[in-house]
Design a protein around this motif. Structure first.
Motif, mmCIF file in Angstrom:
data_model
loop_
_atom_site.group_PDB
_atom_site.id
_atom_site.type_symbol
_atom_site.label_atom_id
_atom_site.label_comp_id
_atom_site.label_asym_id
_atom_site.label_seq_id
_atom_site.Cartn_x
_atom_site.Cartn_y
_atom_site.Cartn_z
ATOM 1 N N UNK A 56 -1.962 -8.190 -11.611
ATOM 2 C CA UNK A 56 -1.268 -6.996 -11.163
ATOM 3 C C UNK A 56 -0.978 -7.103 -9.668
ATOM 4 N N UNK A 57 0.206 -6.678 -9.256
ATOM 5 C CA UNK A 57 0.562 -6.663 -7.840
ATOM 6 C C UNK A 57 1.423 -5.444 -7.559
ATOM 7 N N UNK A 58 1.270 -4.891 -6.343
ATOM 8 C CA UNK A 58 2.034 -3.719 -5.926
ATOM 9 C C UNK A 58 3.071 -4.148 -4.904
ATOM 10 N N UNK A 59 4.178 -4.715 -5.394
ATOM 11 C CA UNK A 59 5.238 -5.196 -4.515
ATOM 12 C C UNK A 59 6.543 -5.211 -5.296
ATOM 13 N N UNK B 165 -4.402 7.338 9.692
ATOM 14 C CA UNK B 165 -4.130 8.762 9.888
ATOM 15 C C UNK B 165 -2.676 9.069 9.552
ATOM 16 N N UNK B 166 -1.788 8.152 9.883
ATOM 17 C CA UNK B 166 -0.361 8.334 9.615
ATOM 18 C C UNK B 166 0.228 7.017 9.113
ATOM 19 N N UNK B 167 -0.091 6.636 7.870
ATOM 20 C CA UNK B 167 0.399 5.355 7.354
ATOM 21 C C UNK B 167 1.907 5.370 7.153
ATOM 22 N N UNK B 168 2.529 4.191 7.083
ATOM 23 C CA UNK B 168 3.986 4.127 6.890
ATOM 24 C C UNK B 168 4.408 4.731 5.560
ATOM 25 N N UNK B 169 5.644 5.207 5.513
ATOM 26 C CA UNK B 169 6.202 5.680 4.247
ATOM 27 C C UNK B 169 6.433 4.485 3.326
ATOM 28 N N UNK B 170 6.559 4.786 2.042
ATOM 29 C CA UNK B 170 6.816 3.711 1.083
ATOM 30 C C UNK B 170 5.656 2.745 1.006
ATOM 31 N N UNK B 171 5.959 1.466 1.036
ATOM 32 C CA UNK B 171 4.923 0.434 0.987
ATOM 33 C C UNK B 171 4.210 0.381 2.333
ATOM 34 N N UNK B 172 2.901 0.463 2.312
ATOM 35 C CA UNK B 172 2.138 0.495 3.561
ATOM 36 C C UNK B 172 2.157 -0.843 4.295
ATOM 37 N N UNK B 173 2.465 -1.900 3.590
ATOM 38 C CA UNK B 173 2.478 -3.227 4.208
ATOM 39 C C UNK B 173 3.831 -3.573 4.818
ATOM 40 N N UNK B 174 4.837 -2.752 4.601
ATOM 41 C CA UNK B 174 6.210 -3.143 4.934
ATOM 42 C C UNK B 174 6.405 -3.415 6.422
ATOM 43 N N UNK B 175 5.644 -2.745 7.301
ATOM 44 C CA UNK B 175 5.852 -2.921 8.745
ATOM 45 C C UNK B 175 5.405 -4.294 9.232
ATOM 46 N N UNK B 176 4.666 -5.022 8.421
ATOM 47 C CA UNK B 176 4.210 -6.365 8.790
ATOM 48 C C UNK B 176 4.676 -7.422 7.797
ATOM 49 N N UNK B 177 5.386 -6.996 6.775
ATOM 50 C CA UNK B 177 5.727 -7.894 5.672
ATOM 51 C C UNK B 177 6.916 -8.792 6.037
ATOM 52 N N UNK C 155 8.938 -10.285 4.048
ATOM 53 C CA UNK C 155 10.038 -10.219 3.076
ATOM 54 C C UNK C 155 10.466 -8.785 2.784
ATOM 55 N N UNK C 156 10.085 -7.835 3.649
ATOM 56 C CA UNK C 156 10.408 -6.422 3.401
ATOM 57 C C UNK C 156 11.917 -6.192 3.434
ATOM 58 N N UNK C 157 12.371 -5.279 2.607
ATOM 59 C CA UNK C 157 13.780 -4.855 2.578
ATOM 60 C C UNK C 157 13.815 -3.346 2.803
ATOM 61 N N UNK C 158 15.009 -2.797 2.962
ATOM 62 C CA UNK C 158 15.144 -1.375 3.271
ATOM 63 C C UNK C 158 14.491 -0.493 2.213
ATOM 64 N N UNK C 159 14.586 -0.914 0.950
ATOM 65 C CA UNK C 159 14.038 -0.110 -0.148
ATOM 66 C C UNK C 159 12.521 0.066 -0.029
ATOM 67 N N UNK C 160 11.846 -0.853 0.654
ATOM 68 C CA UNK C 160 10.386 -0.780 0.797
ATOM 69 C C UNK C 160 9.942 0.464 1.563
ATOM 70 N N UNK C 161 10.820 1.004 2.408
ATOM 71 C CA UNK C 161 10.478 2.199 3.170
ATOM 72 C C UNK C 161 10.494 3.459 2.306
ATOM 73 N N UNK D 137 13.501 -13.994 -2.567
ATOM 74 C CA UNK D 137 13.813 -14.651 -1.307
ATOM 75 C C UNK D 137 14.374 -13.786 -0.204
ATOM 76 N N UNK D 138 14.660 -12.479 -0.450
ATOM 77 C CA UNK D 138 15.236 -11.655 0.601
ATOM 78 C C UNK D 138 14.302 -11.614 1.804
ATOM 79 N N UNK D 139 14.847 -11.626 3.001
ATOM 80 C CA UNK D 139 14.014 -11.694 4.206
ATOM 81 C C UNK D 139 14.392 -10.645 5.235
ATOM 82 N N UNK D 140 15.201 -9.651 4.876
ATOM 83 C CA UNK D 140 15.547 -8.610 5.834
ATOM 84 C C UNK D 140 14.341 -7.741 6.128
ATOM 85 N N UNK D 141 14.026 -7.553 7.380
ATOM 86 C CA UNK D 141 12.860 -6.728 7.744
ATOM 87 C C UNK D 141 13.236 -5.256 7.707
ATOM 88 N N UNK D 142 12.297 -4.455 7.130
ATOM 89 C CA UNK D 142 12.522 -3.005 7.114
ATOM 90 C C UNK D 142 12.233 -2.438 8.488
#
Length: 331
Positions: free
Chosen positions: A311-314, A277-289, A291-297, A325-330
Protein backbone atom coordinates in the motif's frame (compact mmCIF):
# COMPACT_ATOMS: atom_id res chain seq x y z
CA UNK A 1 2.63 -16.78 12.57
CA UNK A 2 -1.17 -16.83 12.35
CA UNK A 3 -3.33 -14.62 10.17
CA UNK A 4 -5.47 -13.22 13.00
CA UNK A 5 -4.89 -9.54 13.83
CA UNK A 6 -3.86 -9.16 17.45
CA UNK A 7 -4.14 -5.38 17.18
CA UNK A 8 -6.21 -3.24 14.81
CA UNK A 9 -5.69 0.52 14.65
CA UNK A 10 -8.40 2.48 12.88
CA UNK A 11 -8.29 6.22 12.03
CA UNK A 12 -6.07 7.04 15.00
CA UNK A 13 -5.68 10.77 15.67
CA UNK A 14 -3.64 12.50 18.36
CA UNK A 15 -3.50 16.29 18.70
CA UNK A 16 -1.58 18.14 21.39
CA UNK A 17 -2.72 21.65 22.42
CA UNK A 18 -0.29 24.54 22.04
CA UNK A 19 0.10 26.69 25.15
CA UNK A 20 -1.68 30.07 25.01
CA UNK A 21 -3.06 29.32 21.56
CA UNK A 22 -6.02 27.73 19.80
CA UNK A 23 -3.60 25.79 17.58
CA UNK A 24 -2.87 22.09 17.98
CA UNK A 25 0.10 19.93 17.06
CA UNK A 26 -1.26 17.28 14.67
CA UNK A 27 1.12 14.56 15.84
CA UNK A 28 -0.88 11.64 14.41
CA UNK A 29 -3.45 12.08 11.64
CA UNK A 30 -5.79 9.27 10.60
CA UNK A 31 -3.41 6.33 11.01
CA UNK A 32 -4.70 2.78 10.39
CA UNK A 33 -2.90 -0.57 10.39
CA UNK A 34 -3.10 -4.13 11.73
CA UNK A 35 -0.53 -6.17 13.59
CA UNK A 36 -0.82 -9.92 13.10
CA UNK A 37 -0.27 -12.16 16.11
CA UNK A 38 3.36 -13.29 16.20
CA UNK A 39 4.74 -10.78 13.70
CA UNK A 40 6.99 -7.73 13.97
CA UNK A 41 5.68 -4.57 12.34
CA UNK A 42 8.40 -1.96 11.88
CA UNK A 43 7.34 1.69 12.08
CA UNK A 44 9.90 4.08 10.57
CA UNK A 45 10.27 7.74 9.68
CA UNK A 46 12.17 10.89 10.53
CA UNK A 47 12.32 12.27 14.06
CA UNK A 48 9.10 14.09 14.86
CA UNK A 49 6.91 12.20 12.39
CA UNK A 50 4.69 10.75 15.16
CA UNK A 51 6.08 7.21 15.47
CA UNK A 52 6.51 7.20 19.24
CA UNK A 53 3.19 8.99 19.73
CA UNK A 54 1.45 6.16 17.87
CA UNK A 55 3.11 3.59 20.15
CA UNK A 56 2.13 5.45 23.30
CA UNK A 57 -1.44 5.91 22.10
CA UNK A 58 -1.74 2.15 21.63
CA UNK A 59 -1.05 1.72 25.35
CA UNK A 60 -3.00 4.88 26.25
CA UNK A 61 0.06 6.46 27.77
CA UNK A 62 -1.24 9.26 25.53
CA UNK A 63 -5.01 9.36 25.24
CA UNK A 64 -6.01 9.31 21.55
CA UNK A 65 -7.95 12.33 20.32
CA UNK A 66 -10.09 9.99 18.22
CA UNK A 67 -10.00 6.63 16.50
CA UNK A 68 -10.04 3.00 17.60
CA UNK A 69 -7.38 0.75 19.09
CA UNK A 70 -8.79 -2.77 18.98
CA UNK A 71 -6.82 -5.36 20.96
CA UNK A 72 -8.06 -8.95 20.60
CA UNK A 73 -11.38 -7.69 19.27
CA UNK A 74 -11.92 -5.09 22.01
CA UNK A 75 -11.67 -1.33 21.53
CA UNK A 76 -9.53 -0.12 24.44
CA UNK A 77 -10.03 3.61 23.80
CA UNK A 78 -12.24 4.90 26.60
CA UNK A 79 -11.87 1.85 28.84
CA UNK A 80 -12.06 2.69 32.56
CA UNK A 81 -8.66 2.90 34.25
CA UNK A 82 -9.18 -0.30 36.24
CA UNK A 83 -9.95 -2.31 33.12
CA UNK A 84 -7.07 -0.67 31.26
CA UNK A 85 -4.64 -1.53 34.04
CA UNK A 86 -5.68 -5.18 33.87
CA UNK A 87 -5.27 -5.15 30.09
CA UNK A 88 -1.73 -3.75 30.37
CA UNK A 89 -0.60 -7.18 31.52
CA UNK A 90 -0.95 -8.11 27.84
CA UNK A 91 0.62 -4.92 26.41
CA UNK A 92 4.04 -3.66 27.49
CA UNK A 93 6.65 -1.18 26.28
CA UNK A 94 10.44 -1.01 26.02
CA UNK A 95 11.54 2.61 26.19
CA UNK A 96 14.19 4.30 24.09
CA UNK A 97 16.50 5.61 26.79
CA UNK A 98 17.95 2.86 29.01
CA UNK A 99 19.30 5.53 31.37
CA UNK A 100 16.12 7.51 31.97
CA UNK A 101 13.68 4.57 31.99
CA UNK A 102 15.09 2.89 35.12
CA UNK A 103 14.63 4.38 38.60
CA UNK A 104 18.17 4.97 39.94
CA UNK A 105 16.98 4.55 43.54
CA UNK A 106 15.66 1.03 43.02
CA UNK A 107 17.61 -2.19 42.73
CA UNK A 108 17.25 -4.25 39.58
CA UNK A 109 15.26 -6.79 41.58
CA UNK A 110 12.78 -4.08 42.62
CA UNK A 111 12.53 -2.65 39.09
CA UNK A 112 11.72 -5.98 37.44
CA UNK A 113 9.41 -7.21 40.21
CA UNK A 114 7.42 -3.96 40.38
CA UNK A 115 4.89 -5.08 37.69
CA UNK A 116 4.39 -8.34 39.58
CA UNK A 117 3.64 -6.43 42.78
CA UNK A 118 1.24 -4.04 41.07
CA UNK A 119 -0.75 -6.95 39.63
CA UNK A 120 -0.47 -9.08 42.79
CA UNK A 121 1.28 -11.96 41.03
CA UNK A 122 2.98 -14.43 43.38
CA UNK A 123 4.53 -13.99 46.80
CA UNK A 124 7.94 -12.46 47.52
CA UNK A 125 9.80 -15.72 47.01
CA UNK A 126 8.07 -16.39 43.70
CA UNK A 127 8.72 -12.84 42.53
CA UNK A 128 12.43 -13.06 43.38
CA UNK A 129 12.72 -16.34 41.48
CA UNK A 130 10.93 -14.78 38.52
CA UNK A 131 13.34 -11.84 38.48
CA UNK A 132 16.37 -14.09 38.45
CA UNK A 133 14.88 -16.23 35.68
CA UNK A 134 14.17 -13.14 33.56
CA UNK A 135 17.71 -11.83 34.05
CA UNK A 136 19.04 -15.13 32.77
CA UNK A 137 16.64 -14.99 29.80
CA UNK A 138 18.01 -11.60 28.72
CA UNK A 139 21.65 -12.64 29.11
CA UNK A 140 22.50 -11.18 32.53
CA UNK A 141 23.83 -12.99 35.58
CA UNK A 142 21.01 -13.43 38.16
CA UNK A 143 23.43 -12.49 40.93
CA UNK A 144 23.29 -8.91 39.61
CA UNK A 145 19.68 -8.59 40.81
CA UNK A 146 20.57 -6.56 43.88
CA UNK A 147 22.73 -4.04 42.04
CA UNK A 148 21.55 -0.59 40.91
CA UNK A 149 21.16 0.85 37.39
CA UNK A 150 24.31 3.00 37.55
CA UNK A 151 26.38 -0.15 37.84
CA UNK A 152 25.41 -1.31 34.33
CA UNK A 153 26.32 -0.29 30.79
CA UNK A 154 23.73 1.07 28.36
CA UNK A 155 23.26 -2.29 26.66
CA UNK A 156 22.86 -4.05 30.00
CA UNK A 157 20.31 -1.49 31.14
CA UNK A 158 18.28 -2.06 28.00
CA UNK A 159 18.33 -5.79 28.72
CA UNK A 160 16.94 -4.96 32.17
CA UNK A 161 14.20 -2.92 30.48
CA UNK A 162 13.39 -5.91 28.28
CA UNK A 163 13.22 -8.17 31.35
CA UNK A 164 10.80 -5.76 33.01
CA UNK A 165 8.59 -5.77 29.88
CA UNK A 166 8.53 -9.59 29.94
CA UNK A 167 7.63 -9.87 33.63
CA UNK A 168 3.86 -10.08 33.03
CA UNK A 169 4.07 -12.47 30.04
CA UNK A 170 2.58 -9.97 27.57
CA UNK A 171 1.36 -10.73 24.08
CA UNK A 172 2.28 -7.36 22.53
CA UNK A 173 5.40 -5.29 23.19
CA UNK A 174 5.86 -1.76 21.85
CA UNK A 175 9.60 -1.37 21.18
CA UNK A 176 10.03 2.43 21.15
CA UNK A 177 13.42 2.91 19.46
CA UNK A 178 14.98 0.37 21.84
CA UNK A 179 18.44 0.39 20.24
CA UNK A 180 18.88 3.97 18.99
CA UNK A 181 20.79 5.04 22.12
CA UNK A 182 23.21 2.09 21.95
CA UNK A 183 26.50 1.48 20.16
CA UNK A 184 26.16 -0.28 16.82
CA UNK A 185 27.70 -3.54 18.04
CA UNK A 186 25.37 -3.55 21.05
CA UNK A 187 22.38 -2.76 18.82
CA UNK A 188 22.89 -6.04 16.95
CA UNK A 189 23.06 -7.99 20.22
CA UNK A 190 19.82 -6.46 21.52
CA UNK A 191 17.98 -6.99 18.20
CA UNK A 192 19.09 -10.63 18.16
CA UNK A 193 17.90 -11.00 21.75
CA UNK A 194 14.48 -9.58 20.87
CA UNK A 195 14.15 -12.07 18.02
CA UNK A 196 15.13 -14.99 20.27
CA UNK A 197 12.60 -13.93 22.91
CA UNK A 198 9.91 -13.54 20.27
CA UNK A 199 10.38 -17.13 19.18
CA UNK A 200 10.50 -18.44 22.74
CA UNK A 201 7.46 -16.57 24.08
CA UNK A 202 5.39 -16.07 20.91
CA UNK A 203 5.60 -12.29 21.20
CA UNK A 204 4.21 -9.69 18.83
CA UNK A 205 6.22 -6.48 18.32
CA UNK A 206 5.62 -2.98 17.08
CA UNK A 207 9.24 -1.97 16.45
CA UNK A 208 9.61 1.81 16.22
CA UNK A 209 12.86 3.15 14.80
CA UNK A 210 14.45 5.71 12.49
CA UNK A 211 17.20 3.23 11.60
CA UNK A 212 16.05 1.51 8.45
CA UNK A 213 18.86 -1.06 8.44
CA UNK A 214 17.80 -2.27 11.91
CA UNK A 215 14.14 -2.40 10.92
CA UNK A 216 14.94 -4.48 7.83
CA UNK A 217 16.68 -7.07 9.99
CA UNK A 218 13.89 -7.58 12.53
CA UNK A 219 10.60 -6.76 10.77
CA UNK A 220 8.11 -8.92 8.88
CA UNK A 221 6.30 -5.85 7.56
CA UNK A 222 7.23 -2.16 7.58
CA UNK A 223 5.08 0.98 7.77
CA UNK A 224 6.63 4.32 6.81
CA UNK A 225 5.39 7.53 8.47
CA UNK A 226 5.74 11.13 7.37
CA UNK A 227 4.35 14.09 9.32
CA UNK A 228 1.72 12.10 11.20
CA UNK A 229 0.55 9.85 8.37
CA UNK A 230 1.49 6.41 7.09
CA UNK A 231 2.62 6.79 3.47
CA UNK A 232 3.59 3.19 2.68
CA UNK A 233 3.18 -0.26 4.22
CA UNK A 234 4.12 -3.73 2.96
CA UNK A 235 6.40 -6.66 3.69
CA UNK A 236 9.97 -5.76 4.63
CA UNK A 237 11.39 -7.65 1.64
CA UNK A 238 9.09 -5.83 -0.78
CA UNK A 239 9.70 -2.40 0.75
CA UNK A 240 13.47 -2.61 0.57
CA UNK A 241 13.45 -4.17 -2.89
CA UNK A 242 10.79 -2.01 -4.55
CA UNK A 243 9.65 1.09 -2.60
CA UNK A 244 6.79 2.92 -4.33
CA UNK A 245 6.48 6.16 -2.35
CA UNK A 246 9.08 8.86 -3.13
CA UNK A 247 9.65 9.50 0.58
CA UNK A 248 10.46 5.84 1.17
CA UNK A 249 12.79 5.87 -1.82
CA UNK A 250 14.64 8.87 -0.36
CA UNK A 251 14.98 7.21 3.05
CA UNK A 252 16.33 3.99 1.58
CA UNK A 253 18.81 5.86 -0.61
CA UNK A 254 20.47 7.19 2.55
CA UNK A 255 21.27 3.76 4.06
CA UNK A 256 25.07 3.25 4.06
CA UNK A 257 26.34 0.27 2.07
CA UNK A 258 29.47 -1.49 3.45
CA UNK A 259 31.03 -1.82 0.00
CA UNK A 260 33.13 1.09 -1.34
CA UNK A 261 32.83 -0.27 -4.89
CA UNK A 262 29.02 -0.02 -4.85
CA UNK A 263 27.60 3.41 -5.63
CA UNK A 264 23.98 4.13 -4.80
CA UNK A 265 22.21 7.17 -6.22
CA UNK A 266 21.33 9.38 -3.28
CA UNK A 267 17.97 11.16 -3.31
CA UNK A 268 18.43 14.42 -1.42
CA UNK A 269 15.20 16.01 -0.22
CA UNK A 270 15.09 19.79 -0.34
CA UNK A 271 13.61 22.01 2.33
CA UNK A 272 12.63 21.35 5.92
CA UNK A 273 9.91 19.13 7.32
CA UNK A 274 6.74 21.29 7.59
CA UNK A 275 5.32 22.05 11.01
CA UNK A 276 2.64 19.64 12.28
CA UNK A 277 0.77 22.67 13.61
CA UNK A 278 0.00 23.80 10.06
CA UNK A 279 0.80 20.96 7.64
CA UNK A 280 0.58 21.49 3.86
CA UNK A 281 -2.71 21.03 2.06
CA UNK A 282 -3.18 17.88 0.03
CA UNK A 283 -0.23 15.53 0.25
CA UNK A 284 1.92 16.44 3.23
CA UNK A 285 5.09 15.38 1.45
CA UNK A 286 4.52 17.52 -1.65
CA UNK A 287 6.65 20.47 -0.47
CA UNK A 288 9.75 18.25 -0.51
CA UNK A 289 8.74 15.71 -3.14
CA UNK A 290 10.89 15.56 -6.31
CA UNK A 291 7.95 14.36 -8.46
CA UNK A 292 5.11 16.51 -7.06
CA UNK A 293 2.58 17.97 -9.51
CA UNK A 294 -0.05 20.67 -9.05
CA UNK A 295 -2.75 18.11 -8.22
CA UNK A 296 -0.76 17.05 -5.12
CA UNK A 297 -1.71 20.33 -3.42
CA UNK A 298 -5.43 19.50 -3.68
CA UNK A 299 -5.55 15.72 -3.14
CA UNK A 300 -4.81 14.13 0.24
CA UNK A 301 -3.87 10.65 -1.02
CA UNK A 302 -5.23 7.57 0.70
CA UNK A 303 -3.26 4.37 1.11
CA UNK A 304 -3.96 2.33 -2.05
CA UNK A 305 -3.08 -1.30 -2.65
CA UNK A 306 -0.85 -0.93 -5.69
CA UNK A 307 0.51 -4.46 -5.51
CA UNK A 308 -0.72 -7.44 -3.48
CA UNK A 309 -0.15 -6.45 0.15
CA UNK A 310 1.74 -3.28 -0.86
CA UNK A 311 0.00 0.00 0.00
CA UNK A 312 1.22 3.52 -0.79
CA UNK A 313 -0.31 6.99 -0.42
CA UNK A 314 0.85 8.73 -3.59
CA UNK A 315 -1.15 9.74 -6.67
CA UNK A 316 2.06 9.46 -8.72
CA UNK A 317 2.83 5.86 -7.77
CA UNK A 318 1.45 3.38 -10.30
CA UNK A 319 2.44 0.08 -8.69
CA UNK A 320 4.46 -1.23 -11.60
CA UNK A 321 7.25 1.22 -12.14
CA UNK A 322 8.22 3.01 -8.96
CA UNK A 323 6.70 6.40 -9.74
CA UNK A 324 5.41 8.21 -12.77
CA UNK A 325 7.89 10.41 -14.58
CA UNK A 326 6.33 13.87 -14.14
CA UNK A 327 8.76 16.20 -12.36
CA UNK A 328 6.94 19.53 -12.04
CA UNK A 329 7.26 20.80 -8.47
CA UNK A 330 4.10 21.88 -6.69
CA UNK A 331 4.04 25.37 -5.25
Amino acid sequence: MTSAPLLQVRNLVKHFPVDNSDDVVQAVSDVSFDIIAGETLGLVGESGCGKSTVGRCLLRLHEPTSGEVIFEGRDIVGLPNREMQALRRQMQIIFQDPYASLNPRLSIRSIISEPLKIHNIGDKTTQHAKVEDLLAKVGLDPKYADRYPHEFSGGQRQRIGIARALALNPKLIICDEPVSALDVSVQAQVVNLLQELQKEFGLTYLFISHGLAVVEHISDRVAVMYLGKIVEICSAAELYENPLHPYTQALLSAIPIPDPAFKRKRIVLKGDVPTPINPPSGCRFRTRCPIAIDECAAVDPELRELRPGHFAACIQADGYGNTKPETNAAA
